[in-house]
Design a protein around this motif. Sequence first.
Motif, PDB file in Angstrom:
ATOM      1  N   UNK A   4      25.372  -4.899  28.168  1.00 52.80           N
ATOM      2  CA  UNK A   4      24.936  -4.747  29.553  1.00 52.80           C
ATOM      3  C   UNK A   4      24.180  -5.993  30.001  1.00 52.80           C
ATOM      4  N   UNK A   5      23.289  -6.492  29.172  1.00 56.05           N
ATOM      5  CA  UNK A   5      22.534  -7.708  29.511  1.00 56.05           C
ATOM      6  C   UNK A   5      23.480  -8.900  29.645  1.00 56.05           C
ATOM      7  N   UNK A   6      24.456  -8.988  28.756  1.00 56.77           N
ATOM      8  CA  UNK A   6      25.440 -10.065  28.815  1.00 56.77           C
ATOM      9  C   UNK A   6      26.227 -10.003  30.127  1.00 56.77           C
ATOM     10  N   UNK A   7      26.681  -8.814  30.498  1.00 55.50           N
ATOM     11  CA  UNK A   7      27.457  -8.655  31.730  1.00 55.50           C
ATOM     12  C   UNK A   7      26.629  -8.995  32.959  1.00 55.50           C
ATOM     13  N   UNK A   8      25.374  -8.580  32.971  1.00 52.70           N
ATOM     14  CA  UNK A   8      24.501  -8.916  34.102  1.00 52.70           C
ATOM     15  C   UNK A   8      24.342 -10.429  34.232  1.00 52.70           C
ATOM     16  N   UNK A  35      33.648  -9.367  39.834  1.00 48.00           N
ATOM     17  CA  UNK A  35      34.024  -7.987  40.142  1.00 48.00           C
ATOM     18  C   UNK A  35      34.371  -7.222  38.862  1.00 48.00           C
ATOM     19  N   UNK A  36      35.077  -7.873  37.942  1.00 45.62           N
ATOM     20  CA  UNK A  36      35.397  -7.243  36.662  1.00 45.62           C
ATOM     21  C   UNK A  36      34.131  -6.929  35.883  1.00 45.62           C
ATOM     22  N   UNK A  37      33.201  -7.859  35.860  1.00 48.18           N
ATOM     23  CA  UNK A  37      31.923  -7.640  35.169  1.00 48.18           C
ATOM     24  C   UNK A  37      31.167  -6.486  35.812  1.00 48.18           C
ATOM     25  N   UNK A  38      31.179  -6.437  37.131  1.00 44.25           N
ATOM     26  CA  UNK A  38      30.476  -5.379  37.859  1.00 44.25           C
ATOM     27  C   UNK A  38      31.068  -4.007  37.517  1.00 44.25           C
ATOM     28  N   UNK A  39      32.407  -3.924  37.447  1.00 46.09           N
ATOM     29  CA  UNK A  39      33.066  -2.658  37.113  1.00 46.09           C
ATOM     30  C   UNK A  39      32.706  -2.212  35.698  1.00 46.09           C
ATOM     31  N   UNK A  40      32.789  -3.132  34.747  1.00 46.73           N
ATOM     32  CA  UNK A  40      32.466  -2.788  33.364  1.00 46.73           C
ATOM     33  C   UNK A  40      30.987  -2.412  33.236  1.00 46.73           C
TER      34      UNK A  40
END
Length: 50
Positions: A4-8, A35-40
């Motif tokens: 989650x931290x990585x995606x943020x 957008x892909x990161x936001x969805x995941x």
Amino acid sequence: MARIAYLRDQLARAERLAKAILDRQTAEQLQAFAAECREELQVLSRRAAA
């Protein structure tokens, strides 16, 4: 939680770069990646809350 931290972090970087880059195609690719990161991130956040 590390994912989650990585995606943020990646989401913030991609959005920041997309605003700064003049090349339209690259900016669009960065926005798509964000957008892909936001969805995941949404999926993982729901799982963490459950």
